[in-house]
Design a protein around this motif. Sequence first.
Motif, PDB file in Angstrom:
ATOM      1  N   ALA A 177       0.835  -1.165   0.183  1.00 27.58           N
ATOM      2  CA  ALA A 177       0.092  -0.143  -0.013  1.00 27.58           C
ATOM      3  C   ALA A 177       0.628   1.233   0.088  1.00 27.58           C
ATOM      4  CB  ALA A 177      -0.773  -0.001   1.079  1.00 27.58           C
ATOM      5  N   GLN A 178       1.992   1.157  -0.841  1.00 28.17           N
ATOM      6  CA  GLN A 178       2.991   2.209  -0.651  1.00 28.17           C
ATOM      7  C   GLN A 178       2.237   3.481  -1.323  1.00 28.17           C
ATOM      8  OE1 GLN A 178       6.249   1.570  -2.950  1.00 28.17           O
ATOM      9  NE2 GLN A 178       5.227   0.434  -4.635  1.00 28.17           N
ATOM     10  N   ASP A 179       1.383   3.207  -2.365  1.00 27.42           N
ATOM     11  CA  ASP A 179       0.658   4.536  -3.049  1.00 27.42           C
ATOM     12  C   ASP A 179      -0.406   5.295  -2.162  1.00 27.42           C
ATOM     13  OD1 ASP A 179       2.104   3.924  -5.208  1.00 27.42           O
ATOM     14  OD2 ASP A 179       0.530   3.030  -6.349  1.00 27.42           O
ATOM     15  N   SER A 180      -1.165   4.420  -1.249  1.00 27.32           N
ATOM     16  CA  SER A 180      -2.025   5.086  -0.280  1.00 27.32           C
ATOM     17  C   SER A 180      -1.387   5.557   0.835  1.00 27.32           C
ATOM     18  CB  SER A 180      -2.876   3.776   0.121  1.00 27.32           C
ATOM     19  OG  SER A 180      -3.916   3.396  -0.864  1.00 27.32           O
ATOM     20  N   ILE A 181      -0.260   5.124   1.392  1.00 26.78           N
ATOM     21  CA  ILE A 181       0.562   5.623   2.513  1.00 26.78           C
ATOM     22  C   ILE A 181       1.267   7.057   2.084  1.00 26.78           C
ATOM     23  CG2 ILE A 181       2.579   5.318   3.898  1.00 26.78           C
ATOM     24  CD1 ILE A 181       2.012   2.400   3.921  1.00 26.78           C
ATOM     25  N   SER A 182       1.619   6.956   0.586  1.00 25.36           N
ATOM     26  CA  SER A 182       2.236   8.295  -0.105  1.00 25.36           C
ATOM     27  C   SER A 182       1.249   9.429   0.096  1.00 25.36           C
ATOM     28  CB  SER A 182       3.018   7.905  -1.288  1.00 25.36           C
ATOM     29  OG  SER A 182       3.267   9.037  -1.814  1.00 25.36           O
ATOM     30  N   ASN A 183       0.000   9.010  -0.476  1.00 21.04           N
ATOM     31  CA  ASN A 183      -0.971  10.035  -0.610  1.00 21.04           C
ATOM     32  C   ASN A 183      -1.540  10.544   0.936  1.00 21.04           C
ATOM     33  OD1 ASN A 183      -1.422   9.839  -3.467  1.00 21.04           O
ATOM     34  ND2 ASN A 183      -2.715   8.091  -3.057  1.00 21.04           N
ATOM     35  N   VAL A 184      -1.528   9.735   1.800  1.00 21.49           N
ATOM     36  CA  VAL A 184      -1.755  10.089   3.303  1.00 21.49           C
ATOM     37  C   VAL A 184      -0.738  11.289   3.630  1.00 21.49           C
ATOM     38  CG1 VAL A 184      -1.854   9.305   5.612  1.00 21.49           C
ATOM     39  CG2 VAL A 184      -3.249   8.040   3.950  1.00 21.49           C
ATOM     40  N   ILE A 185       0.633  10.597   3.642  1.00 26.86           N
ATOM     41  CA  ILE A 185       1.822  11.766   3.763  1.00 26.86           C
ATOM     42  C   ILE A 185       1.773  12.797   3.244  1.00 26.86           C
ATOM     43  CG2 ILE A 185       4.287  11.688   4.190  1.00 26.86           C
ATOM     44  CD1 ILE A 185       4.275   8.677   4.600  1.00 26.86           C
ATOM     45  N   SER A 186       1.596  12.840   1.954  1.00 29.84           N
ATOM     46  CA  SER A 186       1.418  14.000   1.152  1.00 29.84           C
ATOM     47  C   SER A 186       0.398  14.942   1.430  1.00 29.84           C
ATOM     48  CB  SER A 186       1.331  13.800  -0.288  1.00 29.84           C
ATOM     49  OG  SER A 186       2.413  12.952  -0.877  1.00 29.84           O
ATOM     50  N   THR A 219      -7.053  15.381  -3.470  1.00 25.16           N
ATOM     51  CA  THR A 219      -7.667  16.653  -3.342  1.00 25.16           C
ATOM     52  C   THR A 219      -8.642  16.937  -4.318  1.00 25.16           C
ATOM     53  OG1 THR A 219      -5.423  17.442  -2.736  1.00 25.16           O
ATOM     54  CG2 THR A 219      -6.578  19.155  -3.719  1.00 25.16           C
ATOM     55  N   THR A 220      -9.885  17.708  -4.267  1.00 24.03           N
ATOM     56  CA  THR A 220     -10.663  17.916  -5.123  1.00 24.03           C
ATOM     57  C   THR A 220     -10.924  19.226  -5.725  1.00 24.03           C
ATOM     58  OG1 THR A 220     -12.232  16.247  -3.900  1.00 24.03           O
ATOM     59  CG2 THR A 220     -13.372  17.550  -5.557  1.00 24.03           C
ATOM     60  N   ILE A 221     -10.774  19.408  -6.806  1.00 26.57           N
ATOM     61  CA  ILE A 221     -10.713  20.696  -7.677  1.00 26.57           C
ATOM     62  C   ILE A 221     -11.796  20.955  -8.470  1.00 26.57           C
ATOM     63  CG2 ILE A 221      -9.545  22.238  -9.129  1.00 26.57           C
ATOM     64  CD1 ILE A 221      -6.962  20.526  -8.555  1.00 26.57           C
ATOM     65  N   LEU A 222     -12.716  22.004  -8.308  1.00 23.84           N
ATOM     66  CA  LEU A 222     -13.828  22.162  -9.114  1.00 23.84           C
ATOM     67  C   LEU A 222     -13.485  23.351 -10.023  1.00 23.84           C
ATOM     68  CD1 LEU A 222     -16.894  21.938  -9.483  1.00 23.84           C
ATOM     69  CD2 LEU A 222     -17.324  23.998  -7.926  1.00 23.84           C
ATOM     70  N   THR A 223     -13.519  22.946 -11.312  1.00 20.68           N
ATOM     71  CA  THR A 223     -12.869  23.810 -12.520  1.00 20.68           C
ATOM     72  C   THR A 223     -14.061  24.886 -12.846  1.00 20.68           C
ATOM     73  OG1 THR A 223     -13.804  22.178 -14.210  1.00 20.68           O
ATOM     74  CG2 THR A 223     -11.532  21.525 -13.458  1.00 20.68           C
ATOM     75  N   TRP A 224     -13.711  25.819 -13.502  1.00 16.38           N
ATOM     76  CA  TRP A 224     -14.558  26.837 -14.205  1.00 16.38           C
ATOM     77  C   TRP A 224     -15.813  26.322 -14.754  1.00 16.38           C
ATOM     78  CZ3 TRP A 224     -15.362  27.691 -19.524  1.00 16.38           C
ATOM     79  CH2 TRP A 224     -14.655  27.138 -20.023  1.00 16.38           C
ATOM     80  N   ASP A 225     -15.583  25.125 -15.458  1.00 12.29           N
ATOM     81  CA  ASP A 225     -16.775  24.561 -16.454  1.00 12.29           C
ATOM     82  C   ASP A 225     -17.356  23.582 -15.536  1.00 12.29           C
ATOM     83  OD1 ASP A 225     -14.598  22.942 -16.340  1.00 12.29           O
ATOM     84  OD2 ASP A 225     -14.599  22.552 -18.367  1.00 12.29           O
ATOM     85  N   GLY A 226     -17.473  23.504 -14.476  1.00  9.94           N
ATOM     86  CA  GLY A 226     -18.218  22.701 -13.341  1.00  9.94           C
ATOM     87  C   GLY A 226     -17.616  21.350 -13.463  1.00  9.94           C
ATOM     88  N   ARG A 227     -16.401  20.849 -13.708  1.00  9.63           N
ATOM     89  CA  ARG A 227     -15.838  19.580 -13.810  1.00  9.63           C
ATOM     90  C   ARG A 227     -15.312  19.556 -12.302  1.00  9.63           C
ATOM     91  NH1 ARG A 227     -11.904  18.856 -16.798  1.00  9.63           N
ATOM     92  NH2 ARG A 227     -11.736  21.154 -17.341  1.00  9.63           N
ATOM     93  N   ARG A 228     -15.411  18.358 -11.712  1.00  9.34           N
ATOM     94  CA  ARG A 228     -14.661  17.962 -10.345  1.00  9.34           C
ATOM     95  C   ARG A 228     -13.607  17.019 -10.796  1.00  9.34           C
ATOM     96  NH1 ARG A 228     -19.619  19.321  -8.311  1.00  9.34           N
ATOM     97  NH2 ARG A 228     -19.563  20.809  -6.651  1.00  9.34           N
ATOM     98  N   VAL A 229     -12.263  17.557 -10.451  1.00  8.57           N
ATOM     99  CA  VAL A 229     -11.174  16.677 -10.642  1.00  8.57           C
ATOM    100  C   VAL A 229     -10.734  16.170  -9.389  1.00  8.57           C
ATOM    101  CG1 VAL A 229      -8.880  16.636 -11.728  1.00  8.57           C
ATOM    102  CG2 VAL A 229     -10.696  18.254 -12.716  1.00  8.57           C
ATOM    103  N   PHE A 230     -10.478  15.003  -9.315  1.00 12.68           N
ATOM    104  CA  PHE A 230      -9.950  14.112  -8.072  1.00 12.68           C
ATOM    105  C   PHE A 230      -8.357  13.996  -8.276  1.00 12.68           C
ATOM    106  CE2 PHE A 230     -14.489  13.449  -8.189  1.00 12.68           C
ATOM    107  CZ  PHE A 230     -14.758  13.929  -6.774  1.00 12.68           C
ATOM    108  N   PRO A 232      -4.909  12.829  -6.928  1.00 11.82           N
ATOM    109  CA  PRO A 232      -4.265  12.041  -5.583  1.00 11.82           C
ATOM    110  C   PRO A 232      -3.022  13.121  -5.087  1.00 11.82           C
ATOM    111  CG  PRO A 232      -4.110  10.522  -7.259  1.00 11.82           C
ATOM    112  CD  PRO A 232      -4.632  11.873  -7.929  1.00 11.82           C
ATOM    113  N   ASN A 233      -3.007  13.020  -3.801  1.00  9.94           N
ATOM    114  CA  ASN A 233      -2.071  14.024  -2.859  1.00  9.94           C
ATOM    115  C   ASN A 233      -0.636  13.975  -3.349  1.00  9.94           C
ATOM    116  OD1 ASN A 233      -4.289  15.138  -1.575  1.00  9.94           O
ATOM    117  ND2 ASN A 233      -4.058  13.695   0.055  1.00  9.94           N
ATOM    118  N   SER A 234      -0.211  12.693  -3.674  1.00  9.55           N
ATOM    119  CA  SER A 234       1.041  12.405  -4.002  1.00  9.55           C
ATOM    120  C   SER A 234       1.352  13.323  -5.344  1.00  9.55           C
ATOM    121  CB  SER A 234       1.520  11.146  -4.375  1.00  9.55           C
ATOM    122  OG  SER A 234       0.633  10.452  -5.113  1.00  9.55           O
ATOM    123  N   ILE A 235       0.328  13.472  -6.273  1.00 10.88           N
ATOM    124  CA  ILE A 235       0.675  14.105  -7.539  1.00 10.88           C
ATOM    125  C   ILE A 235       0.478  15.525  -7.068  1.00 10.88           C
ATOM    126  CG2 ILE A 235      -0.477  14.641  -9.828  1.00 10.88           C
ATOM    127  CD1 ILE A 235      -1.344  11.733  -9.974  1.00 10.88           C
TER     128      ILE A 235
END
Length: 386
Positions: A177-186, A219-230, A232-235
């Motif tokens: 679960a290194q990806d999940s742990i990386s997201n939590v730490i990030s 992280t959830t980003i609401l774009t100007w045209d109404g799209r929600r982009v999810f 990962p915190n590591s990115i």
Amino acid sequence: MNEDQTPFGEESIFYEYAAPPQLAPEEIDPASNLTDGAAGLPEGGVPDLPSPLVGYESPPVLETLADQMNIAFGIDVASIVGMLLKIILIIAATYLAAKMVNRALKIKLPEMMGGRKTGIDAETEQTFRLLVSRLLVAAIYAIGFLLVVFQIPGLSNIAVTLLAGAGVAAIAVSFAAQDSISNVISGIFLAVFHPFRVGDRIDFNGDYGHVEDLTLRHTTILTWDGRRVFVPNSIMSNQAIVNWTITDPIITWTVDVGIAYDADIDKARDIMLEVAKRHPLVLKNRDIEVRVTELGDFAVNMRLLYEIPNRGIAFATHCEIREAVKKRFDKEGIEIPFPYRNLIIQTPEGSKLCPSSGEAADVGSSGASGGEPGTSGGGPPSGDRL
């Protein structure tokens, strides 16, 4: 020994516990412990007698069924029911505790603060509260899960064994679960160093929007045209982010316009400045400038620079100013040119396209040998250069 004289083993019991003969009323001793006509027996009967002999009531059906299941299958129904009740209580208590902590940090704590300053801005405080609430809720659910596991005898033994080898298990889980742990730490790092906060307006990976939520995973980003982009915190922690509202929401925006080479640059500049100053969203107390940025192939490119309160109104302001500038240019006779090119055709002197006598050559005539039009004697056409 005669068969009839052989004593029967079980009959000796009845001989031993046989009731004494009935006594006459005058022969009964009032001080003796005889009750209910059981002469010679102690009060309450003989404790060693089987229940059918002393007249005890039969046990309840549920107890009989539980005893039979315990004897036949080795299943202790009473302990299983008690274990299930404990598990249900633990699950309910865990759920209620998580809801209470989440509500306390998200709603009750801001109400208790009452708008008082805490030394940090509201967006950073909200981001911290969201992340802390999710960490506490995750810890509560983890504790509840462990309590449920330890209520089950088989699983509790396995859990103790796993805890004994926690080092090896931790290494295995970290690889799996290194990806999940990386997201939590990030996510924790993003909340601590806050390159962005919940509510900030950012440009990320070519999209503009505002940060709507920050969880332990994404992280959830609401774009100007109404799209929600999810994302990962590591990115999010490894990508370049343009934050328009981290300190000062006021931004500088531009409008680029090209005019013809023979147009009046000073007049065009005055028109662009006037249009910008008349727009209600442009900050009049800030600098408004027009610069010549490029002498292009077919136009003189000019750029209008102005400041607006925030990034959210930049696009609409840009479109309105550009439209107003175009209408004023049309009214004042300032050309916004189309792309065009000048083609220069050069031919050698004396050819049919450019004869030395100055007479126009018949390009469409056929050659003497019946070749293609525009050729001489079927040979290749004259060498023209574009």
